[in-house]
Write a protein that holds these residues in place. Structure first.
Motif, PDB file in Angstrom:
ATOM      1  N   THR A   1       0.843  -1.195   0.000  1.00 35.57           N
ATOM      2  CA  THR A   1       0.000   0.000   0.000  1.00 35.57           C
ATOM      3  C   THR A   1       0.883   1.251   0.000  1.00 35.57           C
ATOM      4  O   THR A   1       1.953   1.275   0.614  1.00 35.57           O
ATOM      5  N   ASN A   2       0.418   2.281  -0.690  1.00 38.15           N
ATOM      6  CA  ASN A   2       1.153   3.546  -0.668  1.00 38.15           C
ATOM      7  C   ASN A   2       0.596   4.448   0.437  1.00 38.15           C
ATOM      8  O   ASN A   2      -0.378   4.094   1.107  1.00 38.15           O
ATOM      9  N   ASP A   3       1.211   5.617   0.612  1.00 36.97           N
ATOM     10  CA  ASP A   3       0.801   6.502   1.695  1.00 36.97           C
ATOM     11  C   ASP A   3      -0.647   6.957   1.545  1.00 36.97           C
ATOM     12  O   ASP A   3      -1.384   7.075   2.531  1.00 36.97           O
ATOM     13  N   GLU A   4      -1.058   7.219   0.322  1.00 38.99           N
ATOM     14  CA  GLU A   4      -2.443   7.657   0.086  1.00 38.99           C
ATOM     15  C   GLU A   4      -3.439   6.571   0.486  1.00 38.99           C
ATOM     16  O   GLU A   4      -4.469   6.848   1.111  1.00 38.99           O
ATOM     17  N   GLN A   5      -3.121   5.339   0.134  1.00 42.46           N
ATOM     18  CA  GLN A   5      -4.007   4.228   0.510  1.00 42.46           C
ATOM     19  C   GLN A   5      -4.042   4.046   2.017  1.00 42.46           C
ATOM     20  O   GLN A   5      -5.106   3.794   2.591  1.00 42.46           O
ATOM     21  N   LYS A   6      -2.896   4.174   2.660  1.00 41.93           N
ATOM     22  CA  LYS A   6      -2.858   4.057   4.122  1.00 41.93           C
ATOM     23  C   LYS A   6      -3.741   5.115   4.775  1.00 41.93           C
ATOM     24  O   LYS A   6      -4.481   4.837   5.721  1.00 41.93           O
ATOM     25  N   GLU A   7      -3.645   6.335   4.270  1.00 46.08           N
ATOM     26  CA  GLU A   7      -4.468   7.417   4.823  1.00 46.08           C
ATOM     27  C   GLU A   7      -5.958   7.103   4.673  1.00 46.08           C
ATOM     28  O   GLU A   7      -6.760   7.359   5.564  1.00 46.08           O
ATOM     29  N   GLU A   8      -6.337   6.554   3.540  1.00 39.69           N
ATOM     30  CA  GLU A   8      -7.737   6.197   3.296  1.00 39.69           C
ATOM     31  C   GLU A   8      -8.208   5.110   4.256  1.00 39.69           C
ATOM     32  O   GLU A   8      -9.361   5.099   4.696  1.00 39.69           O
ATOM     33  N   LEU A   9      -7.302   4.206   4.612  1.00 39.97           N
ATOM     34  CA  LEU A   9      -7.668   3.099   5.495  1.00 39.97           C
ATOM     35  C   LEU A   9      -7.839   3.521   6.951  1.00 39.97           C
ATOM     36  O   LEU A   9      -8.430   2.789   7.745  1.00 39.97           O
ATOM     37  N   LEU A  10      -7.327   4.704   7.290  1.00 40.57           N
ATOM     38  CA  LEU A  10      -7.398   5.172   8.673  1.00 40.57           C
ATOM     39  C   LEU A  10      -8.822   5.213   9.225  1.00 40.57           C
ATOM     40  O   LEU A  10      -9.031   5.133  10.429  1.00 40.57           O
ATOM     41  N   LYS A  11      -9.802   5.350   8.331  1.00 33.18           N
ATOM     42  CA  LYS A  11     -11.184   5.495   8.800  1.00 33.18           C
ATOM     43  C   LYS A  11     -11.731   4.210   9.417  1.00 33.18           C
ATOM     44  O   LYS A  11     -12.746   4.245  10.122  1.00 33.18           O
ATOM     45  N   TYR A  12     -11.081   3.079   9.162  1.00 33.14           N
ATOM     46  CA  TYR A  12     -11.570   1.809   9.703  1.00 33.14           C
ATOM     47  C   TYR A  12     -10.971   1.569  11.086  1.00 33.14           C
ATOM     48  O   TYR A  12     -10.058   0.772  11.278  1.00 33.14           O
ATOM     49  N   LYS A  13     -11.519   2.287  12.055  1.00 30.01           N
ATOM     50  CA  LYS A  13     -10.966   2.269  13.411  1.00 30.01           C
ATOM     51  C   LYS A  13     -11.111   0.905  14.091  1.00 30.01           C
ATOM     52  O   LYS A  13     -10.416   0.611  15.058  1.00 30.01           O
ATOM     53  N   GLN A  14     -12.036   0.090  13.604  1.00 28.01           N
ATOM     54  CA  GLN A  14     -12.268  -1.218  14.215  1.00 28.01           C
ATOM     55  C   GLN A  14     -11.358  -2.299  13.662  1.00 28.01           C
ATOM     56  O   GLN A  14     -11.367  -3.434  14.126  1.00 28.01           O
ATOM     57  N   ALA A  15     -10.546  -1.959  12.672  1.00 25.90           N
ATOM     58  CA  ALA A  15      -9.712  -2.955  11.988  1.00 25.90           C
ATOM     59  C   ALA A  15      -8.397  -3.195  12.722  1.00 25.90           C
ATOM     60  O   ALA A  15      -7.952  -2.393  13.543  1.00 25.90           O
TER      61      ALA A  15
ATOM     62  N   ASP B   1      -0.012   6.832  14.099  1.00 27.30           N
ATOM     63  CA  ASP B   1      -1.327   7.460  14.066  1.00 27.30           C
ATOM     64  C   ASP B   1      -2.458   6.482  13.769  1.00 27.30           C
ATOM     65  O   ASP B   1      -3.603   6.886  13.640  1.00 27.30           O
ATOM     66  N   TRP B   2      -2.137   5.190  13.637  1.00 30.70           N
ATOM     67  CA  TRP B   2      -3.199   4.232  13.345  1.00 30.70           C
ATOM     68  C   TRP B   2      -4.134   4.112  14.538  1.00 30.70           C
ATOM     69  O   TRP B   2      -3.701   3.982  15.671  1.00 30.70           O
ATOM     70  N   THR B   3      -5.406   4.184  14.268  1.00 28.06           N
ATOM     71  CA  THR B   3      -6.392   4.180  15.352  1.00 28.06           C
ATOM     72  C   THR B   3      -6.848   2.776  15.708  1.00 28.06           C
ATOM     73  O   THR B   3      -7.403   2.560  16.771  1.00 28.06           O
ATOM     74  N   GLY B   4      -6.650   1.820  14.815  1.00 33.12           N
ATOM     75  CA  GLY B   4      -7.001   0.436  15.126  1.00 33.12           C
ATOM     76  C   GLY B   4      -5.825  -0.290  15.741  1.00 33.12           C
ATOM     77  O   GLY B   4      -4.791   0.303  16.066  1.00 33.12           O
ATOM     78  N   MET B   5      -5.948  -1.595  15.908  1.00 29.62           N
ATOM     79  CA  MET B   5      -4.850  -2.408  16.409  1.00 29.62           C
ATOM     80  C   MET B   5      -3.769  -2.532  15.328  1.00 29.62           C
ATOM     81  O   MET B   5      -4.074  -2.497  14.140  1.00 29.62           O
ATOM     82  N   LEU B   6      -2.523  -2.688  15.760  1.00 25.35           N
ATOM     83  CA  LEU B   6      -1.405  -2.846  14.834  1.00 25.35           C
ATOM     84  C   LEU B   6      -0.780  -4.222  14.988  1.00 25.35           C
ATOM     85  O   LEU B   6      -0.454  -4.643  16.106  1.00 25.35           O
ATOM     86  N   ALA B   7      -0.618  -4.909  13.863  1.00 27.72           N
ATOM     87  CA  ALA B   7       0.094  -6.185  13.829  1.00 27.72           C
ATOM     88  C   ALA B   7       1.321  -6.032  12.942  1.00 27.72           C
ATOM     89  O   ALA B   7       1.333  -5.219  12.016  1.00 27.72           O
ATOM     90  N   VAL B   8       2.362  -6.808  13.227  1.00 26.67           N
ATOM     91  CA  VAL B   8       3.573  -6.780  12.403  1.00 26.67           C
ATOM     92  C   VAL B   8       3.903  -8.214  11.998  1.00 26.67           C
ATOM     93  O   VAL B   8       3.724  -9.153  12.770  1.00 26.67           O
ATOM     94  N   ALA B   9       4.402  -8.383  10.767  1.00 31.80           N
ATOM     95  CA  ALA B   9       4.676  -9.728  10.252  1.00 31.80           C
ATOM     96  C   ALA B   9       5.796  -9.685   9.231  1.00 31.80           C
ATOM     97  O   ALA B   9       5.973  -8.693   8.525  1.00 31.80           O
ATOM     98  N   GLY B  10       6.545 -10.794   9.146  1.00 32.78           N
ATOM     99  CA  GLY B  10       7.538 -10.914   8.093  1.00 32.78           C
ATOM    100  C   GLY B  10       8.912 -11.302   8.590  1.00 32.78           C
ATOM    101  O   GLY B  10       9.730 -10.430   8.892  1.00 32.78           O
ATOM    102  N   GLY B  11       9.158 -12.603   8.735  1.00 40.46           N
ATOM    103  CA  GLY B  11      10.492 -13.078   9.088  1.00 40.46           C
ATOM    104  C   GLY B  11      10.967 -12.665  10.467  1.00 40.46           C
ATOM    105  O   GLY B  11      12.170 -12.535  10.709  1.00 40.46           O
ATOM    106  N   ILE B  12      10.055 -12.451  11.402  1.00 42.30           N
ATOM    107  CA  ILE B  12      10.426 -11.994  12.744  1.00 42.30           C
ATOM    108  C   ILE B  12      11.087 -13.127  13.519  1.00 42.30           C
ATOM    109  O   ILE B  12      10.589 -14.247  13.562  1.00 42.30           O
ATOM    110  N   ASN B  13      12.244 -12.817  14.123  1.00 44.71           N
ATOM    111  CA  ASN B  13      12.927 -13.768  14.988  1.00 44.71           C
ATOM    112  C   ASN B  13      13.301 -13.064  16.290  1.00 44.71           C
ATOM    113  O   ASN B  13      12.981 -11.876  16.475  1.00 44.71           O
ATOM    114  N   LEU B  14      13.975 -13.771  17.190  1.00 48.59           N
ATOM    115  CA  LEU B  14      14.288 -13.180  18.494  1.00 48.59           C
ATOM    116  C   LEU B  14      15.190 -11.962  18.372  1.00 48.59           C
ATOM    117  O   LEU B  14      15.093 -11.025  19.163  1.00 48.59           O
ATOM    118  N   GLU B  15      16.068 -11.953  17.347  1.00 46.64           N
ATOM    119  CA  GLU B  15      16.973 -10.823  17.165  1.00 46.64           C
ATOM    120  C   GLU B  15      16.231  -9.594  16.642  1.00 46.64           C
ATOM    121  O   GLU B  15      16.429  -8.480  17.124  1.00 46.64           O
TER     122      GLU B  15
END
Length: 210
Positions: free
Chosen positions: A113-127, A153-167
């Motif tokens: 997603t680009n910055d414009e798309q991210k801004e548009e998604l901000l309205k989904y506070k329940q996501a 500035d995200w108003t919903g919950m934030l998840a992170v993913a992608g090759g996460i390890n202890l380091e």
């Protein structure tokens, strides 16, 4: 902070065994995209039946046909289903409305997603918003850093993913995401229970410092 165990590229039985090995230290269990593509909704049903007390995430990565796909996931037992943030606005809106109607949650994958798309998604506070480094980027280009810009500035919950390890886990100490999605660092460990416990210990250490 919840630990989401990502189960991909396994048979259903293998996925259940891996989740059982680490279930004491994981909160959410993800039925991965490849698992769903190979085995269909049977994978969601069986994993929910095996772990009725866990939040089950169907990583369907919907990009169209939202109502049908989300209802299918939720009827199979999923508590959360995923939609791509690059989807048409009508698709994302339908996913959010379907999740609300059925008392479930939607996770919006921010991959590409680009910055414009991210801004548009901000309205989904329940996501739940997922900042994600793709499997192909990890395997073909060695990329592992997750782009966490614009996350404060995200108003919903934030998840992170992608090759996460202890380091790499420590990079999230400051932003403290709500959900950390971990796959091979647990599933491919010699001792899955111990690997999951190590992640939980890190989280508990962060809590003690607050």
């Amino acid at each position: 902070m919840y630990i989401q165990l990502a189960l991909d590229r396994y048979s259903i039985d293998e996925a259940i065994d891996l989740a059982k090995a680490s279930e004491e230290f994981v909160d959410w269990i993800e039925v991965g995209t490849s698992l769903i593509k190979e085995y269909g909704m049977e994978s969601v049903k069986r994993i929910k039946n095996a772990f009725p007390h866990k939040v089950i995430v169907a990583d369907i990565k919907t990009i169209d046909n939202a109502l049908y796909e989300f209802e299918m996931c939720f009827r199979a037992g999923a508590d959360v289903a995923t939609v791509m943030g690059v989807s048409p606005n009508a698709t994302i809106k339908a996913c959010v409305e379907t999740a609300e109607k059925m008392g479930k949650k939607v996770m919006i994958d921010l991959l590409n997603t680009n910055d414009e798309q991210k801004e548009e998604l901000l309205k989904y506070k329940q996501a739940i918003f997922c900042a994600h480094v793709s499997k192909d980027e990890q395997e073909m280009s060695g990329k592992s850093a997750i782009n966490i810009s614009h996350m404060y500035d995200w108003t919903g919950m934030l998840a992170v993913a992608g090759g996460i390890n202890l380091e790499s886990f420590d990079q999230f100490q400051e932003i403290k995401p709500d959900v950390v999605i971990i796959g091979s660092a647990i599933t491919k460990a010699q001792n899955q229970r111990l690997a999951a416990e190590m992640f939980m210990k890190k989280i508990n250490q962060w809590r003690e410092k607050r």
